[in-house]
Scaffold this motif. Sequence first.
Motif, mmCIF file in Angstrom:
data_model
loop_
_atom_site.group_PDB
_atom_site.id
_atom_site.type_symbol
_atom_site.label_atom_id
_atom_site.label_comp_id
_atom_site.label_asym_id
_atom_site.label_seq_id
_atom_site.Cartn_x
_atom_site.Cartn_y
_atom_site.Cartn_z
ATOM 1 N N ASN A 117 0.681 -1.420 -0.037
ATOM 2 C CA ASN A 117 -0.094 -0.072 0.006
ATOM 3 C C ASN A 117 0.946 1.343 -0.063
ATOM 4 O OD1 ASN A 117 -1.919 -1.781 0.272
ATOM 5 N ND2 ASN A 117 -2.820 -1.245 2.178
ATOM 6 N N LEU A 118 2.125 1.071 0.404
ATOM 7 C CA LEU A 118 2.747 2.374 0.647
ATOM 8 C C LEU A 118 4.204 2.205 0.125
ATOM 9 C CD1 LEU A 118 3.164 5.169 1.914
ATOM 10 C CD2 LEU A 118 3.838 4.284 4.128
ATOM 11 N N ARG A 119 4.724 1.148 0.202
ATOM 12 C CA ARG A 119 6.223 1.178 -0.327
ATOM 13 C C ARG A 119 6.091 0.873 -1.924
ATOM 14 N NH1 ARG A 119 9.868 -3.771 0.789
ATOM 15 N NH2 ARG A 119 8.386 -4.845 -0.502
ATOM 16 N N GLY A 120 5.027 0.143 -2.337
ATOM 17 C CA GLY A 120 4.768 -0.179 -3.747
ATOM 18 C C GLY A 120 4.758 1.039 -4.434
ATOM 19 N N PRO A 121 3.672 1.995 -4.236
ATOM 20 C CA PRO A 121 3.656 3.094 -5.177
ATOM 21 C C PRO A 121 4.943 4.056 -5.127
ATOM 22 C CG PRO A 121 1.741 2.711 -3.661
ATOM 23 C CD PRO A 121 2.534 1.914 -2.914
ATOM 24 N N PRO A 154 -5.916 0.451 12.353
ATOM 25 C CA PRO A 154 -4.520 1.116 12.313
ATOM 26 C C PRO A 154 -3.661 0.858 11.120
ATOM 27 C CG PRO A 154 -4.945 0.239 14.654
ATOM 28 C CD PRO A 154 -6.143 -0.483 13.551
ATOM 29 N N ALA A 155 -3.304 -0.523 10.740
ATOM 30 C CA ALA A 155 -2.461 -0.560 9.840
ATOM 31 C C ALA A 155 -2.929 0.074 8.418
ATOM 32 C CB ALA A 155 -2.112 -2.022 9.716
ATOM 33 N N TYR A 156 -3.951 -0.127 8.130
ATOM 34 C CA TYR A 156 -4.450 0.519 6.829
ATOM 35 C C TYR A 156 -4.618 1.823 7.018
ATOM 36 C CZ TYR A 156 -7.492 0.931 2.930
ATOM 37 O OH TYR A 156 -8.106 1.309 1.416
ATOM 38 N N VAL A 157 -4.938 2.502 8.022
ATOM 39 C CA VAL A 157 -5.008 3.992 8.210
ATOM 40 C C VAL A 157 -3.701 4.668 7.892
ATOM 41 C CG1 VAL A 157 -5.592 6.099 9.691
ATOM 42 C CG2 VAL A 157 -6.991 3.944 9.530
ATOM 43 N N ALA A 158 -2.553 3.805 8.887
ATOM 44 C CA ALA A 158 -1.161 4.450 8.639
ATOM 45 C C ALA A 158 -0.673 4.186 7.353
ATOM 46 C CB ALA A 158 -0.465 3.283 9.606
ATOM 47 N N CYS A 159 -1.212 3.158 6.368
ATOM 48 C CA CYS A 159 -0.652 3.286 5.001
ATOM 49 C C CYS A 159 -1.140 4.434 4.363
ATOM 50 C CB CYS A 159 -1.291 2.075 4.480
ATOM 51 S SG CYS A 159 -0.464 0.374 5.080
ATOM 52 N N GLY A 162 0.348 7.534 5.297
ATOM 53 C CA GLY A 162 1.498 7.784 4.899
ATOM 54 C C GLY A 162 1.530 8.033 3.261
ATOM 55 N N LEU A 163 0.624 7.476 2.502
ATOM 56 C CA LEU A 163 0.603 7.803 1.164
ATOM 57 C C LEU A 163 0.067 9.001 0.755
ATOM 58 C CD1 LEU A 163 0.787 6.421 -1.452
ATOM 59 C CD2 LEU A 163 -1.760 5.668 -1.623
ATOM 60 N N VAL A 164 -0.654 9.699 1.717
ATOM 61 C CA VAL A 164 -0.958 11.080 1.418
ATOM 62 C C VAL A 164 0.327 11.985 1.687
ATOM 63 C CG1 VAL A 164 -2.069 13.064 2.716
ATOM 64 C CG2 VAL A 164 -3.502 11.114 2.274
ATOM 65 N N GLY A 165 1.408 11.667 2.606
ATOM 66 C CA GLY A 165 2.334 12.384 3.011
ATOM 67 C C GLY A 165 3.258 11.847 1.535
ATOM 68 N N LEU A 166 3.373 10.809 1.259
ATOM 69 C CA LEU A 166 4.105 10.505 -0.031
ATOM 70 C C LEU A 166 3.653 11.354 -1.392
ATOM 71 C CD1 LEU A 166 6.194 8.653 -1.259
ATOM 72 C CD2 LEU A 166 4.302 7.359 -1.779
ATOM 73 N N THR A 167 2.384 11.419 -1.428
ATOM 74 C CA THR A 167 1.874 12.534 -2.326
ATOM 75 C C THR A 167 2.373 13.781 -2.309
ATOM 76 O OG1 THR A 167 -0.244 11.270 -2.456
ATOM 77 C CG2 THR A 167 -0.418 13.381 -3.256
ATOM 78 N N ARG A 168 2.538 14.356 -0.994
ATOM 79 C CA ARG A 168 2.898 15.846 -1.157
ATOM 80 C C ARG A 168 4.484 15.767 -1.243
ATOM 81 N NH1 ARG A 168 -0.946 16.952 3.908
ATOM 82 N NH2 ARG A 168 -2.808 17.644 2.893
#
Length: 258
Positions: A117-121, A154-159, A162-168
């Motif tokens: 969900n996060l590292r892959g993108p 928690p894990a899904y929300v954290a991902c 994190g993806l929002v932060g990665l977007t920015r």
Amino acid sequence: MTTALQPRRVALVTGAAGELGRAICRRLVRDGLDLVAADLDLDASQTLLDSLELATGQRTLAVRADLGDEASISALVATVGAAFGRIDVVVNNAAVNHRSSIYDFDPAQWDHMMAVNLRGPALLCQKVAPYWKAQGNGRVINMVSRCWVAGGPPAYVACKAGLVGLTRSMARELAPHNVTVNAIAPGLLPSAFTLDGRDAESFQRMAHGSINNTPLKRLATPEDIAGTTSYLASTDAAFVTAEVIHVCGGSQLAPFGN
């Protein structure tokens, strides 16, 4: 109109075989883009492509890809590059969700979710970046969730947070190459993904609570999300970057309900 001097743009959609991925793929093809449908389920992706109505010369490709595996991501980008010579739009839609609470989460499942969900993108964009540099443009559209502001498993929300932060972060880093990076945060969407691990009764309770918390009083549809994806992939959104667009009928204003 596409000409020899203006090649057709190429969109790469991950998680293409699910309900949301299929709707996004249909919309982008309707918009005139060439399409790469990437998913763990290659047969389902190919079935989707076989069902599409294509314009003359419009091309599609189904590729099996595991977003949790760096080698698979590298192979995906190499395959697309060899087939099309360019990659214009990346839709990071693939996701997994092993639901649990902070009291009982499995570390291995947590790591799997973070990988997909996060590292892959991030890895996918890293490997596509040379194409964007060469082309001088590109689009990234990350699928998050309204839960990034409201909470939930928690894990899904954290991902997703994190993806929002990665977007920015990527919006800043890729801007010199005229690449926009945005996120879409859907509301509750009835699908195999959201139903997985829930019985019909519990899903209906959750859906009822979601509708009650949504000013527009309905659930999201795949087409709602596909329409916003279409906009962000288009030239109309050329000056939109680092945004999180909530497509959830206003339910981002309400607390999360299980």
